[in-house]
Write an enzyme that holds these catalytic residues in place. Sequence first.
Site, PDB file in Angstrom:
ATOM      1  CG  HIS A  47      33.073  51.556  54.330  1.00 46.50           C
ATOM      2  ND1 HIS A  47      31.972  51.510  53.506  1.00 46.50           N
ATOM      3  CD2 HIS A  47      33.760  50.412  54.088  1.00 46.50           C
ATOM      4  CE1 HIS A  47      31.986  50.379  52.809  1.00 46.50           C
ATOM      5  NE2 HIS A  47      33.072  49.704  53.132  1.00 46.50           N
ATOM      6  CD  GLU A  48      37.184  49.303  55.304  1.00 45.68           C
ATOM      7  OE1 GLU A  48      36.905  48.142  55.657  1.00 45.68           O
ATOM      8  OE2 GLU A  48      37.084  49.679  54.121  1.00 45.68           O
TER       9      GLU A  48
ATOM     10  CG  HIS B  46      33.074  46.127  56.612  1.00 44.56           C
ATOM     11  ND1 HIS B  46      31.994  45.609  55.963  1.00 44.56           N
ATOM     12  CD2 HIS B  46      33.713  46.904  55.697  1.00 44.56           C
ATOM     13  CE1 HIS B  46      31.966  46.043  54.702  1.00 44.56           C
ATOM     14  NE2 HIS B  46      33.006  46.841  54.518  1.00 44.56           N
TER      15      HIS B  46
ATOM     16  CG  HIS C 221      36.373  46.132  44.450  1.00 48.84           C
ATOM     17  ND1 HIS C 221      36.900  47.412  44.426  1.00 48.84           N
ATOM     18  CD2 HIS C 221      35.876  45.960  45.706  1.00 48.84           C
ATOM     19  CE1 HIS C 221      36.725  47.989  45.603  1.00 48.84           C
ATOM     20  NE2 HIS C 221      36.107  47.142  46.397  1.00 48.84           N
TER      21      HIS C 221
ATOM     22  CG  HIS D 277      40.914  48.719  48.215  1.00 48.11           C
ATOM     23  ND1 HIS D 277      40.477  49.740  47.399  1.00 48.11           N
ATOM     24  CD2 HIS D 277      39.803  48.189  48.765  1.00 48.11           C
ATOM     25  CE1 HIS D 277      39.153  49.805  47.451  1.00 48.11           C
ATOM     26  NE2 HIS D 277      38.725  48.870  48.271  1.00 48.11           N
ATOM     27  CB  ALA D 278      40.215  50.745  53.261  1.00 47.15           C
TER      28      ALA D 278
ATOM     29  CD  GLU E 262      31.227  46.447  51.422  1.00 45.70           C
ATOM     30  OE1 GLU E 262      31.708  47.529  51.826  1.00 45.70           O
ATOM     31  OE2 GLU E 262      31.859  45.370  51.445  1.00 45.70           O
TER      32      GLU E 262
ATOM     33  NE  ARG F  19      30.478  42.561  47.794  1.00 46.83           N
ATOM     34  CZ  ARG F  19      31.160  41.565  48.313  1.00 46.83           C
ATOM     35  NH1 ARG F  19      32.048  41.810  49.265  1.00 46.83           N
ATOM     36  NH2 ARG F  19      31.004  40.342  47.892  1.00 46.83           N
ATOM     37  CE1 TYR F  20      32.253  48.026  48.807  1.00 45.71           C
ATOM     38  CE2 TYR F  20      32.610  46.929  46.701  1.00 45.71           C
ATOM     39  CZ  TYR F  20      32.975  47.138  48.021  1.00 45.71           C
ATOM     40  OH  TYR F  20      34.038  46.464  48.550  1.00 45.71           O
TER      41      TYR F  20
ATOM     42  CE1 TYR G 174      23.189  40.677  47.095  1.00 45.56           C
ATOM     43  CE2 TYR G 174      23.623  39.182  45.265  1.00 45.56           C
ATOM     44  CZ  TYR G 174      24.039  40.201  46.109  1.00 45.56           C
ATOM     45  OH  TYR G 174      25.289  40.750  45.970  1.00 45.56           O
TER      46      TYR G 174
HETATM   47  O1  X8Z Z   1      36.130  48.977  48.582  1.00 45.18           O
HETATM   48  C1  X8Z Z   1      35.534  49.725  49.319  1.00 45.18           C
HETATM   49  C2  X8Z Z   1      35.852  49.760  50.812  1.00 45.18           C
HETATM   50  C3  X8Z Z   1      36.289  48.449  51.316  1.00 45.18           C
HETATM   51  S1  X8Z Z   1      34.985  47.317  51.396  1.00 45.18           S
HETATM   52  C4  X8Z Z   1      36.954  50.750  51.067  1.00 45.18           C
HETATM   53  N1  X8Z Z   1      34.607  50.576  48.825  1.00 45.18           N
HETATM   54  C5  X8Z Z   1      34.308  50.648  47.407  1.00 45.18           C
HETATM   55  C6  X8Z Z   1      35.481  51.197  46.612  1.00 45.18           C
HETATM   56  O2  X8Z Z   1      36.399  51.755  47.216  1.00 45.18           O
HETATM   57  O3  X8Z Z   1      35.471  51.099  45.388  1.00 45.18           O
HETATM   58  C7  X8Z Z   1      33.794  51.517  49.604  1.00 45.18           C
HETATM   59  C8  X8Z Z   1      32.999  52.277  48.600  1.00 45.18           C
HETATM   60  C9  X8Z Z   1      33.112  51.561  47.295  1.00 45.18           C
HETATM   61 ZN    ZN Z   2      33.475  47.760  52.720  1.00 40.13          ZN
END
Ligand code: X8Z
Ligand code: ZN
Length: 608
Positions: free
Chosen positions: A377-378, A381, A507, A347-348, A405, A516-517, A216
């Site tokens: 959101h996607e 990216h 994750h 998971h997207a 993100e 990051r989120y 960072y």
């Molecule tokens: O994982 C994601 C995206 C993909 S980068 C769908 N997000 C986090 C989650 O789902 O836990 C977006 C918001 C937080």
């Molecule tokens: Zn994302």
Amino acid sequence: MIRTGVSTIALAMLLAVPAVAQEKKVAPGAATPAAADAFLERATKEYSEFSEDDARIQWLYATYINDDTSALVAKSGAEGTEMAVRFALEAARFDKVSGLSPDTKRQLDILRSGITSPAPTRAGAAASLSKLQTDMQTVYGTGKGTLKGQPINGSDIEAAMGTNRNPAELKEMWTSWHDNVGAPQRADYQRAAGLLNEGARELGFKDVGAMWRSNYDMPPEEFAKLTDKLWNEVKPLYESLHTYVRWKLNEKYGDAVQPKTGPIRADLLGNMWAQEWGNIYDLVAPPGSGDLGYDVTDLLNAKKYDAIKMVKTGEGFYSSLGFAPLPDTFWKRSLFVKPADREVQCHASAWNLDNVDDLRIKMCIKVNGDDFVVIHHELGHNYYQRAYNKQPLLYRTGANDGFHEAIGDFVALSITPDYLVSIDLLDKDKVPSADKDTGLLLRQAMDKVAFLPFGLLIDKWRWGVFSGGVKPTGYQGAWDALRLQYQGVAPPVARDETKFDPGAKYHIPANVPYTRYFLARLLQFQFYKAACDQAGWTGPLHRCSFFGNKDVGKKLDAMLEMGASKPWPDALEAFTGSREMSGAAMVEYFAPLKAWLDEQNKGKPTGW
Ligand code: X8Z
Ligand code: ZN
């Protein structure tokens, strides 16, 4: 390839090559600026060639999980890690060299610290780590919970947690998912964490958490302090929301299910992880004016939207800002819906397989409001990936991972009632009047504000695991303690150290850093306020939509094109004029709601 959402970005995190790599290693010559530049050229080329195949293998695995793709992805992952570690060690040779150009230095730093999953160099270590990580991801990707005793897959159970209001069924879904998906990963996670730390130490970091925090543009300790400072800016907002929502849940379910004091039961909040609460807006809506008169899920269904139409609509927003349409291959190669006949990672995620324009998303889209936002959101990216595709390869990533993100979420903040009218989803006479502003803000806060402590605590837990503060014998206890401390939520059933609830969140098995989120939650409001200022908006901030504003689009593109070529404050300044990440814009957006919540909360118990 640069994959975002899943393993995110950086080349860094991919790289590695086993035995063969050792042979390929060039004999170290003099460490000079010219040698550093030659090394970067060689490393970039090798990485680029490697990623051509690796990206395809990863895509195949994510969209068709079976024994063969698992074996291939584990092998390629190990090779990538070995290559990355080799480059990181080689980059370190130039640490003390004077006369390096700023760009050379920056790219060497990226090679040194940008590996998310470092492995030790000893023979077989990268392969072991990669196999462990693949196995955990397969457990997650193919995992099932139960509802009324029947198996239910990940994306279905996620949707069901949003709409089901039966506390016994919610408890069953929550418990079965956490038991079936989380617990089996416990031993593997411990072994993987050990290998990651060993790898990070070989590269000169205290542990892998410190390595993650060193990306960072500031020292890792300073970054940890910055996240705490940012949290303190928005914590009062969260506490007001928590107080109000707990009260409403108590009204709905009674003392036996949700007491008036103490933590909120985690399965009652409309989301498997209690990370976003918008799905239970109906339970907390302000009396009288709380009915917003529309619900995005209902609108999409009424207009017969399907997955493709939802994505096309998302693309339409970016086109309105002046971004070129997505390539034909995006439509041909993306995975939009869950195939009936095979296991996929639902998971997207957003991908750029060739680091140029082979953009794709992978999602199990459902026709609902949540997924409408996730699509934006996607796509954020994808447009970012395309915008920086002319940068040197090592800069083809976000200014920091929070930026990556934040882009799509920032765009989705523009999905206002007026915007929905302009794309013909909402009838003009259904636009909520000004007296519905509290409801609109509360609906938004249930997702955005609720997420903040969750966004922070995931890595508080992992940083603790990596630093040794959280011991393997206390994985579950530490997780529950952080959930309680930061979110004020508690599991619906007692947990013990045979469980491993962290593994039930994507994750953790995928080893995607999560801070990051948290950053993105704040940044998206900073971007949004800046865009609305640029657009000359003078109304209440939350009613602003910059849909169709080419000037905003141009300025946004200028920031996106920079990729990681400059420290993130430069990128932030390019779009917002500020060099600081801050919670102020988010606090401003929700200020009227905060005042209203505090009025409602008078005389009610606060805290937990
Ligand atoms: O994982 C994601 C995206 C993909 S980068 C769908 N997000 C986090 C989650 O789902 O836990 C977006 C918001 C937080
Ligand atoms: Zn994302």
